[in-house]
Design a protein around this motif. Structure first.
Motif, PDB file in Angstrom:
ATOM      1  N   GLU A   1       0.843  -1.211   0.000  1.00  0.00           N
ATOM      2  CA  GLU A   1       0.000   0.000   0.000  1.00  0.00           C
ATOM      3  C   GLU A   1       0.869   1.248   0.000  1.00  0.00           C
ATOM      4  O   GLU A   1       1.809   1.360   0.790  1.00  0.00           O
ATOM      5  CB  GLU A   1      -0.884  -0.037   1.252  1.00  0.00           C
ATOM      6  CG  GLU A   1      -1.988   0.992   1.222  1.00  0.00           C
ATOM      7  CD  GLU A   1      -3.050   0.700   2.285  1.00  0.00           C
ATOM      8  OE1 GLU A   1      -3.732  -0.337   2.184  1.00  0.00           O
ATOM      9  OE2 GLU A   1      -3.171   1.502   3.223  1.00  0.00           O
TER      10      GLU A   1
ATOM     11  N   ASP B   1      -0.749   4.394  -1.706  1.00  0.00           N
ATOM     12  CA  ASP B   1      -1.645   5.480  -2.067  1.00  0.00           C
ATOM     13  C   ASP B   1      -2.753   5.540  -1.030  1.00  0.00           C
ATOM     14  O   ASP B   1      -3.516   4.587  -0.881  1.00  0.00           O
ATOM     15  CB  ASP B   1      -2.220   5.176  -3.468  1.00  0.00           C
ATOM     16  CG  ASP B   1      -3.288   6.173  -3.888  1.00  0.00           C
ATOM     17  OD1 ASP B   1      -3.638   7.070  -3.090  1.00  0.00           O
ATOM     18  OD2 ASP B   1      -3.774   6.050  -5.034  1.00  0.00           O
TER      19      ASP B   1
ATOM     20  N   ASN C   1      -5.446   6.769  -1.093  1.00  0.00           N
ATOM     21  CA  ASN C   1      -6.771   6.607  -1.688  1.00  0.00           C
ATOM     22  C   ASN C   1      -7.030   5.199  -2.210  1.00  0.00           C
ATOM     23  O   ASN C   1      -8.089   4.925  -2.757  1.00  0.00           O
ATOM     24  CB  ASN C   1      -6.965   7.601  -2.837  1.00  0.00           C
ATOM     25  CG  ASN C   1      -6.919   9.016  -2.333  1.00  0.00           C
ATOM     26  OD1 ASN C   1      -7.540   9.328  -1.319  1.00  0.00           O
ATOM     27  ND2 ASN C   1      -6.144   9.857  -2.994  1.00  0.00           N
ATOM     28  N   PHE C   2      -6.042   4.315  -2.115  1.00  0.00           N
ATOM     29  CA  PHE C   2      -6.285   2.932  -2.529  1.00  0.00           C
ATOM     30  C   PHE C   2      -5.819   1.997  -1.426  1.00  0.00           C
ATOM     31  O   PHE C   2      -4.631   1.758  -1.255  1.00  0.00           O
ATOM     32  CB  PHE C   2      -5.577   2.598  -3.842  1.00  0.00           C
ATOM     33  CG  PHE C   2      -5.929   1.210  -4.347  1.00  0.00           C
ATOM     34  CD1 PHE C   2      -7.111   0.990  -5.046  1.00  0.00           C
ATOM     35  CD2 PHE C   2      -5.106   0.124  -4.065  1.00  0.00           C
ATOM     36  CE1 PHE C   2      -7.453  -0.294  -5.465  1.00  0.00           C
ATOM     37  CE2 PHE C   2      -5.444  -1.169  -4.483  1.00  0.00           C
ATOM     38  CZ  PHE C   2      -6.626  -1.356  -5.192  1.00  0.00           C
ATOM     39  N   LYS C   3      -6.783   1.512  -0.675  1.00  0.00           N
ATOM     40  CA  LYS C   3      -6.461   0.584   0.409  1.00  0.00           C
ATOM     41  C   LYS C   3      -6.278  -0.809  -0.163  1.00  0.00           C
ATOM     42  O   LYS C   3      -7.140  -1.302  -0.876  1.00  0.00           O
ATOM     43  CB  LYS C   3      -7.586   0.567   1.450  1.00  0.00           C
ATOM     44  CG  LYS C   3      -7.363   1.594   2.539  1.00  0.00           C
ATOM     45  CD  LYS C   3      -8.125   1.296   3.810  1.00  0.00           C
ATOM     46  CE  LYS C   3      -7.348   0.621   4.924  1.00  0.00           C
ATOM     47  NZ  LYS C   3      -6.046   1.147   5.249  1.00  0.00           N
ATOM     48  N   VAL C   4      -5.160  -1.431   0.120  1.00  0.00           N
ATOM     49  CA  VAL C   4      -4.904  -2.791  -0.347  1.00  0.00           C
ATOM     50  C   VAL C   4      -5.522  -3.760   0.654  1.00  0.00           C
ATOM     51  O   VAL C   4      -5.183  -3.727   1.831  1.00  0.00           O
ATOM     52  CB  VAL C   4      -3.389  -3.056  -0.464  1.00  0.00           C
ATOM     53  CG1 VAL C   4      -3.121  -4.510  -0.818  1.00  0.00           C
ATOM     54  CG2 VAL C   4      -2.756  -2.123  -1.497  1.00  0.00           C
TER      55      VAL C   4
ATOM     56  N   THR D   1      -7.291  -2.638 -12.248  1.00  0.00           N
ATOM     57  CA  THR D   1      -7.230  -2.447 -10.794  1.00  0.00           C
ATOM     58  C   THR D   1      -7.533  -3.775 -10.119  1.00  0.00           C
ATOM     59  O   THR D   1      -8.669  -4.085  -9.817  1.00  0.00           O
ATOM     60  CB  THR D   1      -8.234  -1.370 -10.347  1.00  0.00           C
ATOM     61  OG1 THR D   1      -7.944  -0.180 -11.075  1.00  0.00           O
ATOM     62  CG2 THR D   1      -8.094  -1.077  -8.871  1.00  0.00           C
TER      63      THR D   1
ATOM     64  N   THR E   1      -4.024  -5.507  -5.782  1.00  0.00           N
ATOM     65  CA  THR E   1      -2.979  -4.594  -5.293  1.00  0.00           C
ATOM     66  C   THR E   1      -3.019  -3.257  -6.017  1.00  0.00           C
ATOM     67  O   THR E   1      -2.172  -2.405  -5.782  1.00  0.00           O
ATOM     68  CB  THR E   1      -1.581  -5.214  -5.484  1.00  0.00           C
ATOM     69  OG1 THR E   1      -1.391  -5.481  -6.892  1.00  0.00           O
ATOM     70  CG2 THR E   1      -1.432  -6.507  -4.711  1.00  0.00           C
ATOM     71  N   GLY E   2      -3.985  -3.076  -6.899  1.00  0.00           N
ATOM     72  CA  GLY E   2      -4.070  -1.828  -7.669  1.00  0.00           C
ATOM     73  C   GLY E   2      -3.466  -2.016  -9.041  1.00  0.00           C
ATOM     74  O   GLY E   2      -3.209  -3.127  -9.480  1.00  0.00           O
ATOM     75  N   ASN E   3      -3.237  -0.897  -9.693  1.00  0.00           N
ATOM     76  CA  ASN E   3      -2.766  -0.839 -11.065  1.00  0.00           C
ATOM     77  C   ASN E   3      -1.236  -0.997 -11.079  1.00  0.00           C
ATOM     78  O   ASN E   3      -0.523  -0.260 -10.400  1.00  0.00           O
ATOM     79  CB  ASN E   3      -3.283   0.529 -11.539  1.00  0.00           C
ATOM     80  CG  ASN E   3      -2.621   1.119 -12.730  1.00  0.00           C
ATOM     81  OD1 ASN E   3      -1.488   0.802 -13.076  1.00  0.00           O
ATOM     82  ND2 ASN E   3      -3.333   2.025 -13.355  1.00  0.00           N
TER      83      ASN E   3
ATOM     84  N   GLN F   1       2.017   1.196  -9.679  1.00  0.00           N
ATOM     85  CA  GLN F   1       2.881   0.605  -8.648  1.00  0.00           C
ATOM     86  C   GLN F   1       4.334   0.602  -9.104  1.00  0.00           C
ATOM     87  O   GLN F   1       5.252   0.861  -8.321  1.00  0.00           O
ATOM     88  CB  GLN F   1       2.431  -0.829  -8.344  1.00  0.00           C
ATOM     89  CG  GLN F   1       1.065  -0.919  -7.695  1.00  0.00           C
ATOM     90  CD  GLN F   1       0.719  -2.364  -7.362  1.00  0.00           C
ATOM     91  OE1 GLN F   1       1.340  -2.979  -6.501  1.00  0.00           O
ATOM     92  NE2 GLN F   1      -0.255  -2.920  -8.052  1.00  0.00           N
TER      93      GLN F   1
END
Lengths: 277, 276
Positions: free
Chosen positions: A124, A126, A128-131, A225, A228-230, A234
Motif C-alpha cells: 500500500e 496510495d 486513496n487505494f487501500k490494499v 485495478t 494490489t491496484g494498477n 505501482q
C-alpha cells in the motif's frame, strides 16, 4: 527432478544454460515451469545460467501448512542459492515474484547482484487505494462462481494478462501458459495462501534502503485495478522510491509482456543485466 | 412492506410490540426472520422490537459498495431517525451485529439506553493472532469447493454455530433456522462485503469510551479460532474493558445460543433490559 533442501522443506528447481546465474521468481501461485515457455530459454541463449523453481506450496515443492509471506518466499530463494553454492546472482521477479525479490534485496543485499522487478509493486502506498490484506473481493467472487480451474484459465486468457487482440490472434501462446500453470498448479488452499502473501506484502516504507541496481519493467496497459491496484502506477512508484533504478515501460502490453512481446522485453532485460554483470 | 430511506438506501424493517424501543442488529448475512421463532414472541411482549435488514442483506437494497461496521452503525441510527424514534433504545447485536452495535454506542451514545453484545468481539485482541483484514483464505477455499449455497447451509448448520450435542439432538430445529436464511438469501458479493466489514472491525482501544450499560453474552463452546478468533476470549475482553459491563456465559452452547437455549437466553436478556 532436482530437489534442494531449504529451510526444512524441499524445493523443486531446474537449471539451464551456462554463464552468470539469473534466478527467475514466479508470481502468485505460478509454478517454475511457466518460465519454460520460451522465457528461460531466451535468457539462457544470451549466456546466462537460468535457475527456475517452485515456491513452497506450488508444483513439486513441499507444501507446508502454514501462513506464507513474500519475505518467507525470499528466505526460500536465498536458501536455494545457498544449496546451489551461488554467492551472488541476478534476480528477476514477475508480479508477486518481484515483491519477493524486493525482500531478497532488503534482507540479503549482498546476494543480489542486480534485480529486475517486472510488473510488481510495494504494497500500500496510495492513501486513496487501500490494499485488502485478504482475498480480493472480485477474485473471491469469480473463483466461487467459476471454480478454481476455470478462474485460473480465464484469468490467464483475460485482459489482465494479455491485450484482447493478442489473446484472440495467439491462442496457442495463451493455452501453453495456462497449461503450464494448471498441469503443476498449487492446491487451492496454497494458491489462496499465495494470494494472501501477495496482498500482505508491504515494502513501500523501505524501498529507499535498497542499493541494488534495479530495472523496473512494466507494460503501459497493465492498468487493471486488481487486488494490489494498477501495476503501472505501482511500478512508477517503485522506480521513484528505489535509488538506483531504471524504468522501462513496454508499449501495448499488459501484465503478461514476457509472453506477449518477448523480444522487446528480453532485449531490455539483457541490456540491463549486461551492464551489471 | 415497510421500508425506510436511510443514507440513500432503502432498508427493510418491521416493528413488533409496544414499549421501550429495542433495536436488533442481525449477524453476518442474516435477515430479520432469524429472530421470529424463538425471540420475537417473548421480547415483543414487553418491548417495541425493531427488526431490520442491513444494507446488502435480506430484503434491503444491496448497493455494490464497501461496507464497514461503522457505516452500518450509521444506517442503524439513520433507521431510528427515519422511523421517528429519538428516545434512547436498547440495542442488541450478535456476532457481526455486535460489532456494529459497538459503533452505535461509540458514535451515538445518546441514542443507546443499553447494549447487548452477544458472541462478538472488538477486532484483534492478541498480538499473536491478527485476523485477516479482508476475506480469509479458508472462507474462499470452502466456498470454491462447495459453492455458496452449500457452504452457507453447512456453515449455518454446522459446529461453529451449534454445539455437537445440539446438532445431534435437534437436527430439525437447526435446518429450520438455516432455511430462514434462504428465504431472503444475501447475494454472494454482498455477503463477502459484509465479511470484509467484520474482518476489518477494530474497536479494542475504544472500548473504555462505551458508557452504555452493557451485557456481554457468549456460549461456552464458541471457542473456534477462525476468522476473528475465539468469541469466549473476545467476549471476556469486551466485558473487562467496557466500564459498565457484565458477562454471562451460556453453558453447553456455541455461537447460536439464542437458538440452542432460547428460554435461558431470553430470560438473561430481558432481566438485563428491565434493569435499564
Amino acid at each position: 527432478m532436482p530437489l534442494a533442501q531449504v529451510n526444512d522443506i524441499k524445493l523443486h528447481y531446474e537449471i539451464e544454460g551456462d554463464g552468470p546465474p539469473l534466478l527467475l521468481v514466479t508470481g502468485t501461485g505460478y509454478p517454475g515451469v511457466t518460465w519454460q515457455t520460451g522465457v528461460s530459454e531466451a535468457f539462457a541463449n544470451e549466456g546466462f545460467t537460468i535457475i527456475t523453481y517452485d515456491h513452497r506450496g506450488v508444483g513439486q515443492s513441499d507444501k507446508p501448512d502454514v501462513a506464507y509471506s513474500t519475505r518467507m518466499f525470499a528466505g526460500d530463494a536465498i536458501g536455494l542459492l545457498d544449496t546451489l553454492g551461488i554467492d551472488q546472482c541476478h534476480v528477476l521477479g514477475h508480479s508477486m515474484g518481484g515483491r519477493v525479490t524486493q525482500w531478497m534485496a532488503l534482507d540479503h543485499p549482498k546476494r543480489v547482484k542486480s534485480m529486475v522487478l517486472a510488473a510488481s509493486g510495494p504494497g500500500e502506498f496510495d492513501p486513496n487505494f487501500k490494499v485488502t490484506r485478504g482475498i480480493p473481493l472480485q477474485a473471491a467472487e469469480a473463483m466461487i462462481i467459476k471454480g478454481y480451474e476455470k478462474f485460473i484459465r480465464e484469468n490467464i486468457a483475460g485482459p489482465f494478462l494479455f491485450t484482447a487482440g493478442f489473446a484472440r490472434n495467439n491462442p496457442g501462446v495463451v493455452q501453453k501458459l495456462a497449461d503450464a500453470f494448471w498441469d503443476n498448479h498449487p492446491p487451492l488452499k496454497f494458491y489462496l495462501r499465495h494470494v494472501i502473501a501477495r496482498q500482505q506484502h508491504q515494502t513501500a516504507e523501505r524501498l529507499g534502503e535498497i542499493q541494488t541496481p534495479t530495472l523496473i519493467i512494466v507494460g503501459d496497459d497493465d492498468k487493471t485495478t486488481g487486488g494490489t491496484g494498477n501495476h503501472l502506477r505501482q511500478s512508477e512508484y517503485l522506480a521513484k522510491q528505489i535509488p538506483n533504478t531504471e524504468l522501462v515501460v513496454i508499449p501495448g502490453v499488459a501484465h503478461g509482456f514476457f509472453w506477449e512481446k518477448p523480444e522487446e522485453t528480453n532485449r531490455a532485460i539483457i541490456k540491463f543485466l549486461r551492464k551489471h554483470n | 412492506m415497510p421500508y425506510a430511506d436511510v443514507n440513500n438506501t432503502r432498508l427493510y424493517y418491521e416493528i413488533h410490540g409496544e414499549g421501550t424501543p429495542f433495536l436488533i442488529l442481525n449477524g453476518l448475512g442474516g435477515n430479520h426472520l432469524e429472530w421470529t421463532t424463538y425471540q420475537l414472541p417473548a421480547w415483543s411482549r414487553e418491548y417495541q422490537v425493531i427488526l431490520y435488514d442491513h444494507r446488502g442483506t435480506g430484503l434491503s437494497d444491496k448497493p455494490d459498495e464497501a461496507y464497514t461496521t461503522r457505516s452500518l452503525a450509521a444506517d442503524a441510527v439513520g433507521l431510528l431517525d427515519a422511523i421517528g424514534i429519538s428516545e434512547p433504545v436498547h440495542v442488541l447485536g450478535p456476532s457481526h451485529g455486535g460489532r456494529i452495535a459497538q459503533w452505535v454506542a461509540l458514535d451515538y451514545p445518546e441514542r443507546v439506553r443499553s447494549l447487548v453484545l452477544s458472541a462478538t468481539g472488538p477486532g484483534q485482541i492478541d498480538p499473536s493472532f491478527e485476523p485477516t483484514r479482508g476475506i480469509p483464505a479458508h472462507v474462499v477455499e470452502a466456498m470454491v469447493e462447495k459453492g455458496y449455497e452449500r457452504y452457507m447451509r453447512e456453515h449455518l448448520g454446522g459446529d461453529f454455530f451449534y454445539s455437537k450435542e445440539f446438532l445431534k439432538k435437534h437436527p430439525d430445529a437447526v435446518s429450520k433456522q438455516v432455511d430462514l436464511y434462504f428465504k431472503h438469501p444475501t447475494p454472494l458479493r454482498n455477503y463477502l462485503r459484509h465479511v470484509i466489514a467484520r474482518q476489518t472491525h477494530q474497536t479494542l482501544d475504544l472500548l473504555p469510551n462505551i458508557k452504555s450499560p452493557t451485557l456481554v453474552i457468549v456460549g461456552e463452546h464458541d471457542t473456534a479460532t477462525i476468522a476473528t478468533g475465539n468469541h469466549v476470549a473476545t467476549s471476556k475482553v469486551l466485558a473487562e474493558r467496557i466500564p459498565d459491563a457484565e458477562l454471562v456465559l451460556i453453558k453447553g452452547a456455541a455461537h447460536s445460543f439464542f437458538q440452542e437455549a432460547p428460554e435461558q437466553t431470553n430470560k438473561v436478556v430481558l432481566d438485563f433490559l428491565r434493569r435499564h
